[in-house]
Motif scaffolding. Structure first.
Motif, PDB file in Angstrom:
ATOM      1  N   GLU A  52     -18.352  15.931  16.587  1.00 57.62           N
ATOM      2  CA  GLU A  52     -18.624  15.628  17.900  1.00 57.62           C
ATOM      3  C   GLU A  52     -17.611  15.957  18.979  1.00 57.62           C
ATOM      4  O   GLU A  52     -17.399  16.626  19.884  1.00 57.62           O
ATOM      5  CB  GLU A  52     -18.918  13.603  17.107  1.00 57.62           C
ATOM      6  CG  GLU A  52     -19.232  13.424  18.875  1.00 57.62           C
ATOM      7  CD  GLU A  52     -19.447  11.556  18.562  1.00 57.62           C
ATOM      8  OE1 GLU A  52     -18.836  10.580  19.693  1.00 57.62           O
ATOM      9  OE2 GLU A  52     -19.950  11.365  18.312  1.00 57.62           O
ATOM     10  N   ASP A  53     -16.094  15.161  17.885  1.00 51.95           N
ATOM     11  CA  ASP A  53     -15.081  15.694  18.892  1.00 51.95           C
ATOM     12  C   ASP A  53     -14.436  16.688  19.142  1.00 51.95           C
ATOM     13  O   ASP A  53     -14.461  17.674  20.081  1.00 51.95           O
ATOM     14  CB  ASP A  53     -13.841  14.958  17.811  1.00 51.95           C
ATOM     15  CG  ASP A  53     -13.996  13.631  17.669  1.00 51.95           C
ATOM     16  OD1 ASP A  53     -14.733  12.601  18.757  1.00 51.95           O
ATOM     17  OD2 ASP A  53     -13.052  12.611  16.573  1.00 51.95           O
ATOM     18  N   LYS A  56     -17.633  17.512  21.768  1.00 49.57           N
ATOM     19  CA  LYS A  56     -16.669  17.059  22.992  1.00 49.57           C
ATOM     20  C   LYS A  56     -15.719  17.750  23.726  1.00 49.57           C
ATOM     21  O   LYS A  56     -15.083  18.063  24.928  1.00 49.57           O
ATOM     22  CB  LYS A  56     -16.711  15.373  22.758  1.00 49.57           C
ATOM     23  CG  LYS A  56     -16.195  14.631  24.498  1.00 49.57           C
ATOM     24  CD  LYS A  56     -16.605  13.261  23.748  1.00 49.57           C
ATOM     25  CE  LYS A  56     -15.393  12.994  23.229  1.00 49.57           C
ATOM     26  NZ  LYS A  56     -15.937  11.490  23.045  1.00 49.57           N
ATOM     27  N   GLY A  57     -14.266  18.110  22.977  1.00 55.40           N
ATOM     28  CA  GLY A  57     -13.290  18.357  23.445  1.00 55.40           C
ATOM     29  C   GLY A  57     -13.368  19.762  23.920  1.00 55.40           C
ATOM     30  O   GLY A  57     -12.431  19.302  24.791  1.00 55.40           O
ATOM     31  N   ASN A  60     -14.883  19.112  27.260  1.00 51.40           N
ATOM     32  CA  ASN A  60     -14.037  19.371  28.403  1.00 51.40           C
ATOM     33  C   ASN A  60     -12.940  20.354  28.548  1.00 51.40           C
ATOM     34  O   ASN A  60     -12.416  19.895  29.847  1.00 51.40           O
ATOM     35  CB  ASN A  60     -13.582  17.878  28.468  1.00 51.40           C
ATOM     36  CG  ASN A  60     -15.260  16.928  28.075  1.00 51.40           C
ATOM     37  OD1 ASN A  60     -15.504  16.830  29.340  1.00 51.40           O
ATOM     38  ND2 ASN A  60     -15.205  16.104  27.094  1.00 51.40           N
ATOM     39  N   SER A  64     -11.806  21.789  32.081  1.00 57.19           N
ATOM     40  CA  SER A  64     -10.941  21.237  32.756  1.00 57.19           C
ATOM     41  C   SER A  64      -9.933  22.700  32.611  1.00 57.19           C
ATOM     42  O   SER A  64      -8.773  23.100  33.999  1.00 57.19           O
ATOM     43  CB  SER A  64      -9.628  20.778  32.067  1.00 57.19           C
ATOM     44  OG  SER A  64     -10.336  19.462  31.786  1.00 57.19           O
ATOM     45  N   VAL A 121     -12.000  13.489  33.765  1.00 54.20           N
ATOM     46  CA  VAL A 121     -11.598  13.522  32.719  1.00 54.20           C
ATOM     47  C   VAL A 121     -12.948  13.447  32.710  1.00 54.20           C
ATOM     48  O   VAL A 121     -14.208  12.596  33.060  1.00 54.20           O
ATOM     49  CB  VAL A 121     -11.119  12.573  33.180  1.00 54.20           C
ATOM     50  CG1 VAL A 121     -11.183  10.683  31.732  1.00 54.20           C
ATOM     51  CG2 VAL A 121      -9.683  11.867  33.518  1.00 54.20           C
ATOM     52  N   GLU A 122     -13.839  13.535  31.163  1.00 55.91           N
ATOM     53  CA  GLU A 122     -14.869  13.042  30.832  1.00 55.91           C
ATOM     54  C   GLU A 122     -16.430  13.861  30.969  1.00 55.91           C
ATOM     55  O   GLU A 122     -16.572  12.451  31.611  1.00 55.91           O
ATOM     56  CB  GLU A 122     -14.109  11.365  29.696  1.00 55.91           C
ATOM     57  CG  GLU A 122     -13.710  11.302  29.077  1.00 55.91           C
ATOM     58  CD  GLU A 122     -14.539  11.963  27.478  1.00 55.91           C
ATOM     59  OE1 GLU A 122     -15.455  12.017  26.792  1.00 55.91           O
ATOM     60  OE2 GLU A 122     -13.799  12.681  26.874  1.00 55.91           O
ATOM     61  N   ILE A 124     -17.870  16.013  30.307  1.00 57.35           N
ATOM     62  CA  ILE A 124     -19.269  16.069  29.143  1.00 57.35           C
ATOM     63  C   ILE A 124     -18.886  14.709  28.167  1.00 57.35           C
ATOM     64  O   ILE A 124     -18.075  14.686  27.394  1.00 57.35           O
ATOM     65  CB  ILE A 124     -18.527  17.529  28.721  1.00 57.35           C
ATOM     66  CG1 ILE A 124     -18.571  18.263  29.305  1.00 57.35           C
ATOM     67  CG2 ILE A 124     -19.535  17.440  27.471  1.00 57.35           C
ATOM     68  CD1 ILE A 124     -20.038  18.999  30.060  1.00 57.35           C
ATOM     69  N   SER A 125     -20.050  14.226  28.080  1.00 58.65           N
ATOM     70  CA  SER A 125     -20.003  13.616  27.079  1.00 58.65           C
ATOM     71  C   SER A 125     -20.845  13.864  25.681  1.00 58.65           C
ATOM     72  O   SER A 125     -22.068  13.943  26.204  1.00 58.65           O
ATOM     73  CB  SER A 125     -20.511  12.023  27.588  1.00 58.65           C
ATOM     74  OG  SER A 125     -20.550  10.691  26.424  1.00 58.65           O
ATOM     75  N   GLN A 127     -22.328  10.965  23.725  1.00 59.82           N
ATOM     76  CA  GLN A 127     -23.196  10.173  23.693  1.00 59.82           C
ATOM     77  C   GLN A 127     -22.957   9.530  22.577  1.00 59.82           C
ATOM     78  O   GLN A 127     -23.955   8.518  21.583  1.00 59.82           O
ATOM     79  CB  GLN A 127     -24.490  10.061  24.208  1.00 59.82           C
ATOM     80  CG  GLN A 127     -24.145  10.904  25.814  1.00 59.82           C
ATOM     81  CD  GLN A 127     -25.921  11.443  25.950  1.00 59.82           C
ATOM     82  OE1 GLN A 127     -27.005  10.490  25.361  1.00 59.82           O
ATOM     83  NE2 GLN A 127     -26.210  12.447  26.610  1.00 59.82           N
ATOM     84  N   SER A 128     -21.582   9.404  21.274  1.00 60.92           N
ATOM     85  CA  SER A 128     -22.193   9.000  20.078  1.00 60.92           C
ATOM     86  C   SER A 128     -22.661   8.851  19.294  1.00 60.92           C
ATOM     87  O   SER A 128     -23.360   8.296  18.056  1.00 60.92           O
ATOM     88  CB  SER A 128     -21.164   7.767  20.319  1.00 60.92           C
ATOM     89  OG  SER A 128     -20.201   6.917  21.045  1.00 60.92           O
TER      90      SER A 128
END
Length: 210
Positions: A52-53, A56-57, A60, A64, A121-122, A124-125, A127-128
């Motif tokens: 997930e990290d 997402k990271g 994003n 950026s 900022v964020e 892209i999510s 959604q956990s």
């Protein structure tokens, strides 16, 4: 700018994730008795967290990077234009007022020849809950083709996310040591694919309209 972006992306994927996965696999292999299950449970949870990290990271970070480039809206693929206008489009969808719809279109016309304004900022999510549907939605925002990932969608939804959720709810663990080893390799493959796709998109400037 691109060299710094690629370096940061590669460093995180190569050093952090691989190092922790190696340590977790070593802990599982050296564990005895009931400790094996405990280490595997921790390993699955950590493996999902990295999945997930990183997705997402990396997504994003790519957004950026494009924001810093400052390409004109009209020069970028529609997915990035849509991402830049997402908040405005959402307000239009929930309103039946002609004034809001007209203002949205006017904004788009006015901004076409100006540098793209992407969320800072964020953007892209995950959604956990980074299942295959959420992943497909994420790559849709950044112009990555999801076709090759579809062969791992069952693994993502059932083996990785399903097991992680089961562990969180205290359910019985059904992954043994050999399956954990193969799961690690399969998820690392996914992360390498995603890293490579984003790197290629940045280097080849595939974010630009043809």
């Amino acid at each position: 700018m691109i060299s710094a972006f690629l370096h940061s992306l590669g460093r995180f994927a190569t050093f952090v994730i691989l190092k922790e996965m190696h340590e977790l696999r070593s802990a599982v292999q050296s564990a005895k008795g009931k400790n094996i299950d405990a280490h595997i449970r921790a390993g699955v949870a950590m493996l999902y967290a990295h999945w997930e990290d990183f997705v997402k990271g990396a997504a994003n970070a790519y957004v950026s990077y494009l924001s810093f480039r400052g390409d004109r809206m009209c020069d970028l693929k529609p997915c990035f234009v849509a991402l830049g206008m997402k908040s405005i489009m959402l307000s239009t969808q929930t309103s039946a007022q002609s004034a809001i719809a007209v203002a949205t279109v006017s904004y788009l016309i006015d901004e076409l020849n100006r540098p793209i304004k992407l969320p800072a900022v964020e953007a892209i999510s995950a959604q956990s809950n980074l299942n295959s549907d959420v992943f497909t939605n994420i790559v849709g925002w950044i112009g990555i083709v999801p076709a090759k990932y579809s062969t791992r969608f069952t693994l993502i939804d059932k083996t990785l996310l399903g097991t992680r959720n089961g562990i969180a709810h205290g359910e019985y663990l059904v992954i043994d040591t050999p399956r954990f080893d193969s799961l690690v390799e399969e998820v690392l493959d996914l992360l390498r694919w995603f890293k490579t796709d984003i790197e290629n998109a940045a280097v080849q400037k595939s974010f630009l309209r043809a």
